[in-house]
Design a protein around this motif. Structure first.
Motif, PDB file in Angstrom:
ATOM      1  N   PRO A 357       6.775 -43.340  37.427  1.00 14.32           N
ATOM      2  CA  PRO A 357       6.392 -44.601  38.083  1.00 14.32           C
ATOM      3  C   PRO A 357       6.838 -45.843  37.328  1.00 14.32           C
ATOM      4  N   ALA A 358       7.142 -45.727  36.036  1.00  9.48           N
ATOM      5  CA  ALA A 358       7.586 -46.901  35.289  1.00  9.48           C
ATOM      6  C   ALA A 358       8.923 -47.419  35.797  1.00  9.48           C
ATOM      7  N   SER A 359       9.713 -46.538  36.336  1.00  6.55           N
ATOM      8  CA  SER A 359      11.011 -46.949  36.853  1.00  6.55           C
ATOM      9  C   SER A 359      11.109 -46.785  38.353  1.00  6.55           C
ATOM     10  N   GLY A 360      10.539 -45.705  38.883  1.00  3.07           N
ATOM     11  CA  GLY A 360      10.728 -45.416  40.297  1.00  3.07           C
ATOM     12  C   GLY A 360      12.185 -45.077  40.558  1.00  3.07           C
ATOM     13  N   TYR A 361      12.594 -45.261  41.793  1.00  2.87           N
ATOM     14  CA  TYR A 361      13.990 -44.989  42.138  1.00  2.87           C
ATOM     15  C   TYR A 361      14.801 -46.275  42.040  1.00  2.87           C
ATOM     16  N   VAL A 362      15.972 -46.187  41.412  1.00  2.00           N
ATOM     17  CA  VAL A 362      16.889 -47.316  41.281  1.00  2.00           C
ATOM     18  C   VAL A 362      18.246 -46.871  41.798  1.00  2.00           C
ATOM     19  N   GLN A 363      18.905 -47.737  42.526  1.00  2.00           N
ATOM     20  CA  GLN A 363      20.240 -47.419  43.026  1.00  2.00           C
ATOM     21  C   GLN A 363      21.154 -47.039  41.870  1.00  2.00           C
ATOM     22  N   GLY A 364      21.908 -45.976  42.066  1.00  2.00           N
ATOM     23  CA  GLY A 364      22.785 -45.461  41.019  1.00  2.00           C
ATOM     24  C   GLY A 364      22.344 -44.100  40.523  1.00  2.00           C
ATOM     25  N   ILE A 365      21.035 -43.834  40.583  1.00  2.00           N
ATOM     26  CA  ILE A 365      20.550 -42.527  40.141  1.00  2.00           C
ATOM     27  C   ILE A 365      21.059 -41.437  41.075  1.00  2.00           C
ATOM     28  N   ASN A 366      21.258 -41.777  42.341  1.00  2.00           N
ATOM     29  CA  ASN A 366      21.767 -40.773  43.282  1.00  2.00           C
ATOM     30  C   ASN A 366      23.132 -40.245  42.849  1.00  2.00           C
ATOM     31  N   ASP A 367      23.966 -41.088  42.252  1.00  2.00           N
ATOM     32  CA  ASP A 367      25.269 -40.627  41.775  1.00  2.00           C
ATOM     33  C   ASP A 367      25.128 -39.616  40.643  1.00  2.00           C
ATOM     34  N   LEU A 368      24.108 -39.780  39.811  1.00  2.00           N
ATOM     35  CA  LEU A 368      23.964 -38.934  38.627  1.00  2.00           C
ATOM     36  C   LEU A 368      23.594 -37.495  38.975  1.00  2.00           C
ATOM     37  N   VAL A 369      23.140 -37.262  40.197  1.00  2.00           N
ATOM     38  CA  VAL A 369      22.798 -35.896  40.597  1.00  2.00           C
ATOM     39  C   VAL A 369      24.053 -35.084  40.915  1.00  2.00           C
ATOM     40  N   THR A 370      25.098 -35.753  41.409  1.00  2.00           N
ATOM     41  CA  THR A 370      26.243 -35.031  41.977  1.00  2.00           C
ATOM     42  C   THR A 370      26.951 -34.103  40.994  1.00  2.00           C
ATOM     43  N   PRO A 371      27.177 -34.474  39.724  1.00  2.00           N
ATOM     44  CA  PRO A 371      27.822 -33.503  38.817  1.00  2.00           C
ATOM     45  C   PRO A 371      27.009 -32.244  38.628  1.00  2.00           C
ATOM     46  N   PHE A 372      25.692 -32.384  38.486  1.00  2.00           N
ATOM     47  CA  PHE A 372      24.853 -31.203  38.286  1.00  2.00           C
ATOM     48  C   PHE A 372      24.894 -30.294  39.509  1.00  2.00           C
ATOM     49  N   PHE A 373      24.770 -30.874  40.688  1.00  2.00           N
ATOM     50  CA  PHE A 373      24.759 -30.056  41.905  1.00  2.00           C
ATOM     51  C   PHE A 373      26.079 -29.310  42.059  1.00  2.00           C
ATOM     52  N   GLU A 374      27.190 -29.974  41.815  1.00  2.00           N
ATOM     53  CA  GLU A 374      28.490 -29.316  41.958  1.00  2.00           C
ATOM     54  C   GLU A 374      28.687 -28.223  40.914  1.00  2.00           C
ATOM     55  N   VAL A 375      28.237 -28.471  39.689  1.00  2.00           N
ATOM     56  CA  VAL A 375      28.384 -27.459  38.632  1.00  2.00           C
ATOM     57  C   VAL A 375      27.566 -26.215  38.954  1.00  2.00           C
ATOM     58  N   PHE A 376      26.313 -26.388  39.361  1.00  2.00           N
ATOM     59  CA  PHE A 376      25.467 -25.226  39.650  1.00  2.00           C
ATOM     60  C   PHE A 376      25.912 -24.521  40.932  1.00  2.00           C
ATOM     61  N   LEU A 377      26.403 -25.267  41.894  1.00  2.00           N
ATOM     62  CA  LEU A 377      26.944 -24.638  43.101  1.00  2.00           C
ATOM     63  C   LEU A 377      28.163 -23.782  42.756  1.00  2.00           C
ATOM     64  N   SER A 378      28.978 -24.230  41.825  1.00  2.00           N
ATOM     65  CA  SER A 378      30.195 -23.499  41.472  1.00  2.00           C
ATOM     66  C   SER A 378      29.912 -22.123  40.892  1.00  2.00           C
ATOM     67  N   ALA A 379      28.696 -21.889  40.410  1.00  2.00           N
ATOM     68  CA  ALA A 379      28.362 -20.579  39.859  1.00  2.00           C
ATOM     69  C   ALA A 379      28.339 -19.495  40.936  1.00  2.00           C
ATOM     70  N   TYR A 380      28.131 -19.881  42.191  1.00  2.00           N
ATOM     71  CA  TYR A 380      27.941 -18.908  43.268  1.00  2.00           C
ATOM     72  C   TYR A 380      29.147 -18.769  44.179  1.00  2.00           C
ATOM     73  N   ILE A 381      30.158 -19.579  43.967  1.00  2.00           N
ATOM     74  CA  ILE A 381      31.309 -19.556  44.875  1.00  2.00           C
ATOM     75  C   ILE A 381      32.606 -19.502  44.080  1.00  2.00           C
ATOM     76  N   ASP A 382      33.674 -19.060  44.729  1.00  2.00           N
ATOM     77  CA  ASP A 382      34.998 -19.007  44.123  1.00  2.00           C
ATOM     78  C   ASP A 382      35.934 -20.014  44.787  1.00  2.00           C
ATOM     79  N   SER A 383      35.385 -21.087  45.341  1.00  2.00           N
ATOM     80  CA  SER A 383      36.184 -22.118  45.984  1.00  2.00           C
ATOM     81  C   SER A 383      35.740 -23.479  45.466  1.00  2.00           C
TER      82      SER A 383
END
Length: 560
Positions: A357-383
């Motif tokens: 709650p000290a910060s809440g949501y701030v524009q820009g944090i949404n971008d920081l999720v994308t590398p993690f999601f793509e890296v973990f998704l890559s563990a299950y696929i060969d494309s």
């Protein structure tokens, strides 16, 4: 994992509904204050995709109506310092001028046909043969050593901007390749390392036949080229073996892992290495699987609690900003235009915001999720993850990817949370230090910027807020984060300062020839569209030199 209550219905571009355990949203037209993107110019020019044909596992007969999004005409250009500066504020809707052009939306006749070609197949009848081929191909990517670049590397291709030149509706038809061992990988991330141990032995390069036959002059250049390629491949394979040996130990030596990771982590080993470097998973192997199951279950409970009362139970200011920002996260990239991916992103961002709650949501944090999601998704696929539709995965695997992304994002933001609290003091402090540092490493550039009335806050705020993700592709960012994670927990605040300084000085000669307007426009649309891992590694090397010289010389920061 038990089924979770879905987030409430929200305004959204008409695309496929999720079949995950978190269910889906209704699809309605955009609201008054929805907008597209405050991101980089290359992302604004990407083509957005809308695909219909909602699919709901629980209600197969249910349908949702869609209406074309309202398009606001672009205002006349304004080159004043105020309009050219880049800034972010808490829960503030962006200017309506950032809507995409009308051509970004497909007509109703083509809606829902983009994904007609999806099938799940393997190249051969033998899964082990497919895995062997994949591992052999992976030898050619992401195990770079500065000075030992392989120009044929998959990671050396131009990143996201060239991809945006092709309509995502055409690219998303590429055949997805899901690994047959997905359940084993989900329950035990170390299974990826075990696969490497098995396949690497069967994929050792065959010895070259030297023989006694003379090599003709016409073939001498090819022979030299092959020898160079074999040597570079041997170097990369040797590094991969070192990673496998390090990650296979009963207790991973974190110092050794960081040393190896600084020069880049093999793409297929990142889903194992990143959680260890972030501290999300414990270093002892025998504790890892139980910890992983517990953390995923904990996240599932957080989602249940957060969305238990539907939309009326949400923090409306936070949710309003999230539902605006999510559709414009990496526009034009098929992965981030998928309904299921956007639902995951919304849950991750909202749960994190209410837990901080000290910060809440701030524009820009949404971008920081994308590398993690793509890296973990890559563990299950060969494309390529960017071209993959996560709905093709089972709901439990998609939930695991979402949970792992949430916890790793939380670990990252723990070290830079003062960038996002009220007034964002961390960013202001970093921008001030950057200005002082540049004044010492390139006085001529600093003097020119001052003479033209350019303030560092006008361009560097976004560099600090989004960690340069609006300036370079996700692929480049992932490679950069290998080094950040190797540097330690303070890298995203301390080492990033030197990366941004080196990034600015890189364009020094061009900037010194420009006036105020040219400088601001150039820095907001940098020519990094064709950057490769090699460009990122050169930038990191420059930052390392700056860090080595200036980090302990605190006088250049005014004693702060």
């Amino acid at each position: 994992m038990t089924a979770a209550r879905p987030p409430p219905a929200r305004p959204h571009i008409g695309i496929r509904a999720s079949t995950t355990q978190f269910s889906s949203y209704s699809i309605v037209d955009w609201g008054e204050d929805d907008a597209w993107d405050s991101g980089s110019d290359e992302e604004r020019s990407a083509t957005a995709v809308s695909s219909g044909s909602s699919r709901n596992a629980k209600s197969p007969t249910s349908t949702a109506k869609t209406t074309p999004a309202r398009v606001v005409p672009l205002p006349a250009s304004n080159t004043s310092p105020v309009s050219l500066s880049s800034s972010y504020t808490h829960v503030n809707a962006p200017n309506p001028s950032s809507y995409p052009p009308v051509s970004a939306f497909p007509d109703e006749a083509t809606r829902g046909k983009e994904r007609a070609g999806w099938t799940v197949i393997r190249k051969t009848k033998d899964p082990e043969e497919d895995r062997a081929r994949t591992i052999a191909e992976d030898d050619l990517e992401s195990e770079m050593i500065v000075g030992e670049m392989d120009t044929d590397s998959l990671h050396d291709r131009p990143a996201e901007t060239p991809e945006s030149d092709v309509a995502p509706s055409l690219k998303i038809k590429a055949t997805p390749k899901i690994r047959p061992e997905v359940q084993k990988i989900m329950n035990d991330p170390l299974h990826i390392v075990h696969m490497f141990q098995v396949t690497s032995r069967s994929n050792s390069p065959a010895p070259s036949s030297s023989g006694s036959h003379p090599v003709s002059r016409s073939k001498s250049s090819d022979t030299q080229s092959n020898a160079t390629l074999m040597r570079e491949r041997s170097l990369r394979t040797n590094r991969r073996h070192k990673f496998v040996q390090c990650l296979s130990k009963s207790e991973v030596n974190i110092a050794e892992l960081r040393k190896l990771s600084w020069s880049g982590i093999p793409a297929t080993l990142r889903p194992v290495a990143w959680p260890l470097l972030l501290g999300y998973l414990p270093l002892p192997t025998d504790l890892r699987n139980a910890t992983l199951a517990r953390k995923r279950s904990e996240y599932d409970s957080l989602v249940h609690v957060a969305f238990a009362k539907g939309r009326e139970g949400l923090d409306q200011a936070i949710w309003h900003q999230i539902e605006i920002d999510v559709p414009r996260t990496r526009p034009g990239i098929p992965l981030w235009m998928c309904n299921s991916t956007q639902r995951c992103l919304e849950r991750i961002l909202y749960v994190w915001a209410i837990r901080h709650p000290a910060s809440g949501y701030v524009q820009g944090i949404n971008d920081l999720v994308t590398p993690f999601f793509e890296v973990f998704l890559s563990a299950y696929i060969d494309s390529d993850p960017k071209q993959f539709d996560p709905e093709l995965l089972s709901p439990d695997i998609l939930c695991a990817i979402e949970a792992d992304s949430f916890w790793c994002l939380s670990r990252l933001l723990d070290g830079i949370q003062d960038n996002y609290i009220f007034a964002q003091p961390g960013i202001h402090r970093s921008v001030g230090r950057m200005a002082e540092l540049v004044a010492r490493i390139d006085p001529a550039l600093a003097h020119h910027l001052q003479a033209q009335g350019v303030e560092f806050m006008q361009f560097a705020f976004r560099w600090m807020n989004c960690l340069l993700m609006r300036e370079i592709s996700v692929s480049n960012t992932i490679r950069m984060w290998d080094t950040y994670l190797a540097e330690g927990p303070d890298a995203f605040s301390q080492f990033h300062l030197y990366v941004c300084s080196a990034f600015l000085v890189k364009w020094s000669d061009k900037l010194k020839e420009m006036d105020f307007q040219g400088i601001i426009m150039f820095l907001q649309s940098l020519p990094t569209q064709d950057w490769t891992d090699h460009d990122v590694e050169l930038l990191l090397s420059e930052a390392f030199l700056l860090n080595s010289v200036w980090h302990h010389a605190q006088s250049h920061f005014g004693g702060k």
